[in-house]
Design a protein around this motif. Structure first.
Motif, PDB file in Angstrom:
ATOM      1  N   GLN A   1       0.974  -1.201  -0.105  1.00 14.65           N
ATOM      2  CA  GLN A   1      -0.108  -0.059   0.113  1.00 14.65           C
ATOM      3  C   GLN A   1       0.830   1.283   0.155  1.00 14.65           C
ATOM      4  O   GLN A   1       0.582   2.371  -0.734  1.00 14.65           O
ATOM      5  CB  GLN A   1      -0.937  -0.013   1.274  1.00 14.65           C
ATOM      6  CG  GLN A   1      -2.006  -1.165   1.342  1.00 14.65           C
ATOM      7  CD  GLN A   1      -2.944  -1.064   2.353  1.00 14.65           C
ATOM      8  OE1 GLN A   1      -3.646  -0.217   2.498  1.00 14.65           O
ATOM      9  NE2 GLN A   1      -2.939  -2.213   3.123  1.00 14.65           N
ATOM     10  N   VAL A   2       2.101   1.255   0.757  1.00 16.69           N
ATOM     11  CA  VAL A   2       2.786   2.604   0.680  1.00 16.69           C
ATOM     12  C   VAL A   2       3.436   2.353  -0.759  1.00 16.69           C
ATOM     13  O   VAL A   2       3.527   3.724  -1.273  1.00 16.69           O
ATOM     14  CB  VAL A   2       3.891   2.159   1.787  1.00 16.69           C
ATOM     15  CG1 VAL A   2       4.861   3.349   1.622  1.00 16.69           C
ATOM     16  CG2 VAL A   2       3.501   2.362   3.064  1.00 16.69           C
ATOM     17  N   ALA A   3       3.656   1.468  -1.309  1.00 22.42           N
ATOM     18  CA  ALA A   3       4.267   1.461  -2.640  1.00 22.42           C
ATOM     19  C   ALA A   3       3.435   2.192  -3.744  1.00 22.42           C
ATOM     20  O   ALA A   3       3.643   2.933  -4.527  1.00 22.42           O
ATOM     21  CB  ALA A   3       4.864   0.172  -2.920  1.00 22.42           C
ATOM     22  N   GLY A   4       2.235   1.670  -3.475  1.00 20.04           N
ATOM     23  CA  GLY A   4       1.038   2.265  -4.347  1.00 20.04           C
ATOM     24  C   GLY A   4       0.741   3.663  -4.247  1.00 20.04           C
ATOM     25  O   GLY A   4       0.419   4.377  -5.150  1.00 20.04           O
ATOM     26  N   GLN A   5       0.914   4.117  -2.926  1.00 17.25           N
ATOM     27  CA  GLN A   5       0.845   5.466  -2.544  1.00 17.25           C
ATOM     28  C   GLN A   5       1.684   6.365  -3.225  1.00 17.25           C
ATOM     29  O   GLN A   5       1.579   7.602  -3.692  1.00 17.25           O
ATOM     30  CB  GLN A   5       0.617   5.749  -0.985  1.00 17.25           C
ATOM     31  CG  GLN A   5      -0.872   5.191  -0.459  1.00 17.25           C
ATOM     32  CD  GLN A   5      -0.755   5.225   0.893  1.00 17.25           C
ATOM     33  OE1 GLN A   5       0.543   5.497   1.671  1.00 17.25           O
ATOM     34  NE2 GLN A   5      -1.920   4.607   1.862  1.00 17.25           N
ATOM     35  N   ARG A   6       2.904   5.584  -3.097  1.00 18.75           N
ATOM     36  CA  ARG A   6       4.274   6.617  -3.655  1.00 18.75           C
ATOM     37  C   ARG A   6       4.423   6.415  -5.151  1.00 18.75           C
ATOM     38  O   ARG A   6       5.525   6.900  -5.565  1.00 18.75           O
ATOM     39  CB  ARG A   6       5.619   6.374  -2.890  1.00 18.75           C
ATOM     40  CG  ARG A   6       5.286   6.744  -1.525  1.00 18.75           C
ATOM     41  CD  ARG A   6       6.438   6.279  -0.447  1.00 18.75           C
ATOM     42  NE  ARG A   6       6.350   6.887   0.784  1.00 18.75           N
ATOM     43  CZ  ARG A   6       7.090   8.031   1.065  1.00 18.75           C
ATOM     44  NH1 ARG A   6       7.799   8.746   0.152  1.00 18.75           N
ATOM     45  NH2 ARG A   6       7.012   8.728   2.345  1.00 18.75           N
ATOM     46  N   ARG A   7       3.868   5.634  -5.827  1.00 20.76           N
ATOM     47  CA  ARG A   7       4.420   4.981  -7.181  1.00 20.76           C
ATOM     48  C   ARG A   7       5.433   4.780  -7.400  1.00 20.76           C
ATOM     49  O   ARG A   7       6.221   4.926  -8.106  1.00 20.76           O
ATOM     50  CB  ARG A   7       3.597   6.129  -8.124  1.00 20.76           C
ATOM     51  CG  ARG A   7       2.413   7.032  -7.924  1.00 20.76           C
ATOM     52  CD  ARG A   7       1.079   5.962  -7.837  1.00 20.76           C
ATOM     53  NE  ARG A   7       0.938   5.281  -9.075  1.00 20.76           N
ATOM     54  CZ  ARG A   7       0.443   4.143  -9.267  1.00 20.76           C
ATOM     55  NH1 ARG A   7      -0.091   3.458  -8.028  1.00 20.76           N
ATOM     56  NH2 ARG A   7       0.472   3.516 -10.160  1.00 20.76           N
ATOM     57  N   THR A   8       5.945   3.642  -6.320  1.00 17.58           N
ATOM     58  CA  THR A   8       7.195   3.053  -6.613  1.00 17.58           C
ATOM     59  C   THR A   8       7.266   1.677  -6.878  1.00 17.58           C
ATOM     60  O   THR A   8       6.411   1.014  -6.738  1.00 17.58           O
ATOM     61  CB  THR A   8       8.136   3.519  -5.316  1.00 17.58           C
ATOM     62  OG1 THR A   8       7.425   2.825  -4.184  1.00 17.58           O
ATOM     63  CG2 THR A   8       8.062   5.170  -5.065  1.00 17.58           C
ATOM     64  N   TYR A   9       8.503   1.325  -6.965  1.00 19.64           N
ATOM     65  CA  TYR A   9       8.895  -0.309  -7.183  1.00 19.64           C
ATOM     66  C   TYR A   9       9.011  -0.875  -5.812  1.00 19.64           C
ATOM     67  O   TYR A   9       9.212  -0.354  -4.726  1.00 19.64           O
ATOM     68  CB  TYR A   9      10.013  -0.239  -7.938  1.00 19.64           C
ATOM     69  CG  TYR A   9       9.945   0.183  -9.246  1.00 19.64           C
ATOM     70  CD1 TYR A   9       9.498  -0.497 -10.241  1.00 19.64           C
ATOM     71  CD2 TYR A   9      10.417   1.454  -9.849  1.00 19.64           C
ATOM     72  CE1 TYR A   9       9.416   0.058 -11.698  1.00 19.64           C
ATOM     73  CE2 TYR A   9      10.573   1.962 -11.053  1.00 19.64           C
ATOM     74  CZ  TYR A   9      10.036   1.252 -11.913  1.00 19.64           C
ATOM     75  OH  TYR A   9       9.757   1.584 -13.349  1.00 19.64           O
ATOM     76  N   ILE A  10       8.600  -2.122  -6.028  1.00 21.73           N
ATOM     77  CA  ILE A  10       8.618  -3.106  -4.694  1.00 21.73           C
ATOM     78  C   ILE A  10       8.886  -4.527  -5.053  1.00 21.73           C
ATOM     79  O   ILE A  10       8.230  -4.866  -6.113  1.00 21.73           O
ATOM     80  CB  ILE A  10       7.333  -2.848  -3.824  1.00 21.73           C
ATOM     81  CG1 ILE A  10       7.632  -3.575  -2.342  1.00 21.73           C
ATOM     82  CG2 ILE A  10       6.306  -3.172  -4.684  1.00 21.73           C
ATOM     83  CD1 ILE A  10       6.394  -3.063  -1.642  1.00 21.73           C
ATOM     84  N   LEU A  11       9.490  -5.278  -4.218  1.00 19.50           N
ATOM     85  CA  LEU A  11       9.487  -6.805  -4.484  1.00 19.50           C
ATOM     86  C   LEU A  11       8.285  -7.416  -3.482  1.00 19.50           C
ATOM     87  O   LEU A  11       8.335  -6.903  -2.193  1.00 19.50           O
ATOM     88  CB  LEU A  11      10.814  -7.217  -3.993  1.00 19.50           C
ATOM     89  CG  LEU A  11      10.954  -8.658  -4.294  1.00 19.50           C
ATOM     90  CD1 LEU A  11      11.158  -9.163  -5.667  1.00 19.50           C
ATOM     91  CD2 LEU A  11      12.055  -9.184  -3.403  1.00 19.50           C
TER      92      LEU A  11
END
Length: 281
Positions: free
Chosen positions: A184-194
């Motif tokens: 959810q944090v990655a989605g809010q920040r529009r960033t990459y994640i594993l």
């Protein structure tokens, strides 16, 4: 002096013991220390009620990430472990803490990110190349940083890409949290994640990210149950109950249920069972 990690384990066990009596009315029970992905994906909710109905054994789930689950096992604060970090699990086997490690299902990790893919990782030749492209572009990255199985794999990918996984970089966010919250944090920040594919698909509609990496050996994700040596600990372990849950997870019908989990909701299975009957019966 008791360590912070040991104190956390004790508090988690105490929390399980103090849970509402109505939830744990059965005389037979066990504490399952587990990775968060099998909880966040909904798999445990799909499997455990039938186990309790079949055996009368209540399962007290403590979802803390693989690193914390393994520490709980080493300290005798759980009866059974469900984790996904083979190298770290083998250490407990070698130390005699774990008497049996049984892989029972797998899926794979994905590197997810915004659909416009600012680092261009969709064209990467490997997961390691994708991580290198993200770093070279200075793109954002969300790390669980919680010593979970996913975090351990993230660090391995960074090292394989020639990067220091502990280095602070622009755009890096360390959540110290489970897979669902980190997504959810990655989605809010529009960033990459594993992420493991199971939890990613369970959260994809909420986070508006897409899986951009290609499958590869370095993204294979194996889940195992670990039986502990009860003779090592002062606290009596519920070994019979733990072995009953392991046997249940290896049951051919349950293996089929694992292989079917997610197909109706996501159009694909979230996990691949490793002991399913060859003919599918």
């Amino acid at each position: 002096m008791i360590s912070r990690r040991s104190l956390l384990s004790l508090l988690l066990v105490a929390a399980a013991a103090l849970a509402p009596a109505a939830s744990f009315a059965s005389e037979r029970s066990l504490i399952l220390a587990t990775t968060t992905s099998v909880r966040d994906s909904g798999l445990l909710d799909a499997l455990l009620p039938a186990f309790t109905e079949r055996t009368g054994i209540e399962v007290r789930v403590i979802a803390v990430g693989t690193g914390a689950a393994l520490r709980m096992g080493r300290e005798g604060n759980a009866d059974l472990l469900l984790t996904h970090a083979p190298a770290a699990e083998q250490v407990l086997v070698d130390d005699g803490v774990v008497t049996r490690r049984t892989p029972f299902m797998e899926n794979f990790f994905v590197i997810a990110g915004p659909a416009d893919d600012p680092a261009g990782i969709a064209a990467a030749t490997s997961p390691e190349d994708a991580v290198a492209k993200i770093a070279a572009a200075g793109a954002g990255w969300v790390s669980r940083s919680d010593d979970s199985g996913t975090h351990k794999r993230e660090k391995a990918l960074f090292r394989a890409a020639g990067l220091d996984p502990e280095a602070n970089r622009e755009g890096l966010v360390r959540t110290g949290s489970g897979m669902g919250l980190s997504l959810q944090v990655a989605g809010q920040r529009r960033t990459y994640i594993l992420s493991d594919i199971g939890t990613f698909l369970a959260f994809q509609s909420r986070v508006d990210l897409v899986a951009l990496s290609k499958p590869g050996p370095s993204l294979r994700n194996t889940y195992s149950v670990l039986q502990l040596d009860g003779a090592r600990f002062e606290r009596p372990l519920h070994t019979d109950e733990a072995e009953a849950l392991e046997a249940y997870l290896l049951d051919p019908q349950v293996q089929q249920s694992i292989g079917n989990f997610g197909t109706l909701k996501y159009g694909r299975a979230l996990f691949t069972p490793l002991h399913a009957p060859a003919d599918g019966s």
